[in-house]
Design an enzyme around this catalytic site. Structure first.
Site, mmCIF file in Angstrom:
data_model
loop_
_atom_site.group_PDB
_atom_site.id
_atom_site.type_symbol
_atom_site.label_atom_id
_atom_site.label_comp_id
_atom_site.label_asym_id
_atom_site.label_seq_id
_atom_site.Cartn_x
_atom_site.Cartn_y
_atom_site.Cartn_z
ATOM 1 N N CYS A 28 -5.278 6.370 -3.203
ATOM 2 C CA CYS A 28 -4.664 5.040 -3.218
ATOM 3 C C CYS A 28 -3.292 5.190 -3.854
ATOM 4 O O CYS A 28 -3.182 5.496 -5.049
ATOM 5 C CB CYS A 28 -5.528 4.054 -4.003
ATOM 6 S SG CYS A 28 -4.763 2.422 -4.188
ATOM 7 N N CYS A 52 0.876 -1.170 0.000
ATOM 8 C CA CYS A 52 0.000 0.000 0.000
ATOM 9 C C CYS A 52 0.910 1.216 0.000
ATOM 10 O O CYS A 52 1.659 1.441 0.955
ATOM 11 C CB CYS A 52 -0.922 0.001 1.213
ATOM 12 S SG CYS A 52 -1.965 1.480 1.297
#
Length: 273
Positions: free
Chosen positions: A209, A69
Site C-alpha cells: 500500500c 493511492c
C-alpha cells in the site's frame, strides 16, 4: 470496454479510460473480483482534464472511492506515458491533489504524493479493548494517525518476526474504530523498514500500500529519527524508495504492465455499468 492491468510494489490495478465522469462503483466490484472478475486491488478510470494532463477516479476493489493511492499513481503515470496521453514528466489530478510523475526507463516511476498531515497520536491504552490475549499489538506504546491522501494508523514493533503474527480481527476492529488503514512496521535499521498493511476497501492484508508506506515512512522520520530517505519493504517484498523533500513525499520504484482484458457487452445488460 478495455482494461489494462498494471502492478506496482505488489499492488495490481485495472486501468481504463472514460470521456465522462460516471459512477463506476458496481463495475469496480465486478472487474476487481479475484474469482468472478479480472482480479485487482483497485480500478483507475482515466479522465480528460482542462488544467492537467489528465485526472482520475480511483475505486477500491469493494467499489468504494478513494482520493489517493500511491502505487496506483505510479502505475497510471506509466500507463499514460505508454499510451501517449502524457509525457515522461507530467502532472495529473487525483481528487484534489496534484500528483507529479517522472518516468525513468525502462519502468522506474517516481511520483510526488504531496504533503501529509499528522491527525493524532494515540496511546496504547485507547486501543487495548480491541486486543486479544497475548496480542502482538500490546507492546506498541503509541500509534500514529497520519493522512497521506487517505488516513493511516501506524504502529511499530521491536521484532520483525511479529509482523507474521498479526491478528486480522484486531486490525479489522482498529480499522473501523479509526476509519483508517492499519500499518504495523519494524525498523530494521535507519534506512530499511518492513511493514504489513490491513487496507480498508480491500478489508484484508494487501501485498503493498503506497500511502501506507508513506505514512510509516513519516512516522519513522518524525518519531524514530530515521533519515529523509529510506527503503520500505511491504508484504510483497518489492521495495519502494521514499524520500522527503520540500514539496512533499516522493515514491520511486518499479511499475510494470501485466496485460489487457476486454469486457463484453453482457455486463452492461446486467446493469453493472
Amino acid at each position: 470496454m478495455v482494461f489494462y492491468k498494471y502492478s506496482g510494489s505488489g499492488n495490481d490495478f485495472l486501468i481504463t479510460q472514460s470521456f465522462k465522469k460516471k459512477d463506476f462503483s458496481n463495475l469496480a466490484q465486478q472487474v476487481c473480483h479475484r474469482h468472478e472478475g479480472f482480479g485487482a486491488d483497485g480500478l483507475v478510470v482515466v479522465l480528460p482534464s482542462k488544467d492537467y494532463d489528465y485526472e482520475w477516479d480511483f475505486y477500491n476493489s469493494d467499489g468504494s472511492k478513494a482520493g489517493m493511492c500511491g502505487n496506483a499513481s505510479r502505475c497510471v503515470g506509466l500507463f499514460a506515458y505508454q499510451h501517449a496521453i502524457a509525457p515522461k514528466e507530467h502532472v495529473f489530478l487525483a481528487g484534489k491533489r496534484e500528483i507529479s510523475i517522472r518516468i525513468e526507463e525502462p519502468n522506474i516511476v517516481e511520483s510526488n504524493l504531496g504533503n501529509y498531515q499528522i491527525l493524532d497520536t494515540i496511546p496504547n491504552l485507547r486501543c487495548k479493548k480491541f486486543f486479544t490475549n497475548n496480542s502482538v499489538l500490546e507492546n506498541i506504546p503509541m500509534f500514529y494517525l497520519i493522512n497521506t491522501g487517505v488516513p493511516h494508523l501506524v504502529g511499530f514493533v521491536k521484532n520483525k518476526g511479529l509482523l507474521n503474527s498479526l491478528n486480522t480481527l484486531e486490525l479489522r476492529a482498529l480499522r473501523h474504530e479509526f476509519n483508517a488503514n492499519i500499518n504495523i512496521a519494524f525498523i530494521e535499521n535507519k534506512e530499511t523498514i518492513f511493514l504489513q498493511t490491513y487496507e480498508r476497501g480491500v478489508e484484508d492484508f494487501t501485498l503493498a500500500c503506497g500511502t501506507g508506506m508513506a505514512a510509516v515512512f513519516i512516522a519513522a522520520r518524525l518519531f524514530h529519527n530515521t533519515p529523509k530517505k529510506a527503503t520500505l519493504i511491504p508484504k510483497s517484498n518489492e521495495f519502494l524508495e521514499l524520500s522527503l523533500k520540500n514539496d512533499g513525499i516522493f515514491y520511486k520504484g518499479v511499475a510494470r504492465y501485466i496485460g489487457m482484458s476486454v469486457l463484453g457487452m453482457g455486463v452492461f445488460k446486467n446493469g453493472c455499468f
